[in-house]
Structure formats: C-alpha cells, structure tokens
Design a protein around this motif. Sequence first.
Motif, short mmCIF file in Angstrom:
data_model
loop_
_atom_site.label_atom_id
_atom_site.label_comp_id
_atom_site.label_asym_id
_atom_site.label_seq_id
_atom_site.Cartn_x
_atom_site.Cartn_y
_atom_site.Cartn_z
N LYS A 83 0.83 -1.20 0.00
CA LYS A 83 0.00 0.00 0.00
C LYS A 83 0.86 1.25 0.00
CE LYS A 83 -3.64 2.53 0.12
NZ LYS A 83 -4.46 2.66 -1.10
N VAL A 84 1.97 1.24 0.76
CA VAL A 84 2.89 2.38 0.77
C VAL A 84 3.46 2.61 -0.63
CG1 VAL A 84 5.05 3.28 1.71
CG2 VAL A 84 3.46 2.07 3.21
N LEU A 85 3.88 1.54 -1.28
CA LEU A 85 4.45 1.67 -2.63
C LEU A 85 3.39 2.11 -3.64
CD1 LEU A 85 6.80 -1.46 -2.74
CD2 LEU A 85 7.43 0.93 -2.38
N ALA A 86 2.14 1.67 -3.45
CA ALA A 86 1.05 2.10 -4.34
C ALA A 86 0.83 3.61 -4.22
CB ALA A 86 -0.23 1.35 -4.01
N ILE A 87 0.99 4.14 -3.01
CA ILE A 87 0.88 5.59 -2.81
C ILE A 87 2.04 6.29 -3.51
CG2 ILE A 87 0.92 7.44 -1.09
CD1 ILE A 87 -0.36 5.46 0.89
N PHE A 88 3.24 5.76 -3.34
CA PHE A 88 4.42 6.39 -3.92
C PHE A 88 4.38 6.37 -5.46
CE2 PHE A 88 7.53 5.61 -0.13
CZ PHE A 88 6.75 6.44 0.64
N ILE A 181 0.42 4.60 6.90
CA ILE A 181 -0.25 3.40 7.39
C ILE A 181 -1.39 3.79 8.32
CG2 ILE A 181 1.77 1.90 7.18
CD1 ILE A 181 2.42 2.42 10.07
N CYS A 182 -2.29 2.84 8.56
CA CYS A 182 -3.43 3.11 9.44
C CYS A 182 -3.04 2.85 10.89
CB CYS A 182 -4.62 2.24 9.03
SG CYS A 182 -5.42 2.78 7.51
N LEU A 279 10.07 6.24 10.13
CA LEU A 279 10.51 5.21 11.08
C LEU A 279 9.46 4.13 11.24
CD1 LEU A 279 12.19 7.42 13.84
CD2 LEU A 279 13.33 5.84 12.29
N ASN A 280 8.18 4.51 11.25
CA ASN A 280 7.11 3.52 11.35
C ASN A 280 7.09 2.58 10.15
OD1 ASN A 280 5.32 3.63 13.76
ND2 ASN A 280 5.24 5.79 13.26
N VAL A 281 7.33 3.14 8.97
CA VAL A 281 7.36 2.31 7.76
C VAL A 281 8.57 1.37 7.80
CG1 VAL A 281 7.65 2.33 5.25
CG2 VAL A 281 6.12 3.97 6.34
N LEU A 282 9.73 1.90 8.14
CA LEU A 282 10.95 1.08 8.19
C LEU A 282 10.87 0.00 9.25
CD1 LEU A 282 13.72 3.82 7.74
CD2 LEU A 282 12.89 2.18 6.04
N HIS A 283 10.16 0.28 10.33
CA HIS A 283 10.02 -0.73 11.39
C HIS A 283 9.27 -1.97 10.89
CE1 HIS A 283 8.17 -2.31 15.26
NE2 HIS A 283 9.46 -2.44 15.43
N HIS A 284 8.43 -1.80 9.86
CA HIS A 284 7.70 -2.94 9.29
C HIS A 284 8.45 -3.56 8.11
CE1 HIS A 284 4.47 -0.72 11.40
NE2 HIS A 284 3.96 -1.93 11.58
N LEU A 285 9.64 -3.05 7.79
CA LEU A 285 10.36 -3.53 6.62
C LEU A 285 11.76 -4.04 6.92
CD1 LEU A 285 10.28 -3.91 3.57
CD2 LEU A 285 10.96 -1.53 3.29
#
Length: 314
Positions: A83-88, A181-182, A279-285
């Motif tokens: 979803k993050v990449l779809a936004i980007f 993210i939600c 940081l929140n995105v990277l924490h999931h990656l």
Amino acid sequence: MASPSNYSTAPVSEFLLICFPNYQSWQHWLSLPLSLLFLLAMGANGILLITIRLEASLHEPMYYLLSLLSLLDVVLCLTVIPKVLAIFWFDLRSISFSACFFQMFIMNSFLPMESCTFMVMAYDRYVAICHPLRYPSIITDQFVTKASIFIVARNALLTAPIPILSAQLHYCGKNVIENCICANLSVSRLSCDNFTLNRLYQFVAGWTLLGSDFILIFLSYTFILRAVLRFKAEGAAVKALSTCSSHFILILFFSTILLVVVLTNVARKRVPMDILILLNVLHHLIPPALNPIVYGVRTKEIKQGIQKLLHREM
C-alpha cells in the motif's frame, strides 16, 4: 470519495493516506530503496521457508520457530508495504474503512506475536544450554505446536480491542490520515468522539505484551550466561554462545528499531512528523529483510540446506 477538506458531519466511508505531509517529494526517491528492501524481505523469507520445508535435516523445533517468525514477517510486510508503494508510485491514497482497520489489526497483533516468538526461541536456547539432556523431551514438535497456538491466540485476542474500539468511533469530519499506514492514533484523532479509552488500552496492552516478553528474554539470557560461565571445558563457552548469536542479533535489531520508534513518538513535539512516519514504515520492513539473512549467514545448517536446494534446482 470524500474530499480531504471535507469537515461536514457526513459519515466517513474511506480514508486518504498522506505520506510525509510536509515533504511529499520524499516519496519519489524513497520508493526505490523501499522497493528493494521489500523484494529482499520477500525473497529471503521465501527461500528460508522453502529450505526448511524441503530439507529434512531442518525439521527440528528451532527451525519450526524460525519458520513461524518468517511467516509473521511476510504477512506483516505484505499488509503494509504494498500500500505504501502504491501511494508512492500511483498516488493511490484512498483506503476503505474496513481495509484500514484490518491493517491496523495486523500491525497491532503481529508485532507482539514476533516478540513472543523471540521469547519462545530464547526459552529454546535456555533449555538447549542449561538442560541439554532434557532438551529432546521438553522442546518437541508438540511443544512448538502449543507455543505457536499460544503466540497467535494471546496476541490476537489481547490486541483485537484496539481496532474494534477505533472502528466504533464516530468519523464525521476530516478523513485525511497524515501517515503512510493506518496507525491507531493517526486514525483515532480524526474521530468526533473522545478516544482516551482507545489510546489507554493500546498503551497498557502494548507495554504489557512486549514488556513481559522482553523480561522473559532477559531472564533466559541471564540464566544462559550464568550457565556458560561455569563451563570448564576449553572452547565450550564460545561454542554454546555461538548457538545463541543469531537469535541475540535479531532481538537487538527488533528491540533497537522498536526503541527508536517509541522514543521518537515520546518526543514527537521535537521530532518532525515525517521522520516519525518514515521510522514507522521502516520498522515494518527492516526486521523482515534482516531476520532471514542473519540466520542464513550465521547458521551452518541453513546455509547447507540452501546450497542443497540450489544444487537440486540445477
């Protein structure tokens, strides 16, 4: 679709995710490294899971637990990063009401599931080093099955109220989530109701689950270190600790990134919001990308299994 500037009392049916509200140009140059990390995470975990599944010598409790960790990483990564990449890439910012709260549930439940898996893996190493003769009778396939059920059930049940409480709030105004993210608090702030109960439950549940896991991990390694220091045979201590090194490195990765996220959120008034979002995105990656690589590089049996798998394909 509701307009971002819509502040009417009409009920909200979908949300808009706005990554980096102050620096939206970031998403263009961030998309490439995030894409590479995502492919690395999916590829490395996929290879690890296939290797453990096909290599008979890896059909042991320790590797089953590692498989569970990889599965959790894969699901968490697939729930957030596409979803993050779809936004980007395509500017697909909208997310339905149900999809948003489903993503919230996965994020809130799978994070403590991972910490709980680390705790069970620490117990596995404790038994292997402190009670080696009893290891085959304690750490069995049945133990792994029960531990897996406990990991999933405990964390799913105790974190389920977070998205449920958030979904029951009345969303009647702004529908723009200033996040990729939600996240619970990012969404709840948009409601027209008081969300103190929601915020308090997330705080208590999160610290109770993660805190208890890390206390038990710390105790396990304390007993391991105490037992290792008593070894008399030359090289026995180093050999024993080497069996824990991969697990310990993963815990350091997981806890360090989590600590950074927590501290930056505590100091959110001093830290730009865009840094918190990143940081929140990277924490999931980052942990899903690093976990299989660390075990693959540092565990001889897994390296040999991957080599056999590659030779078999050739």
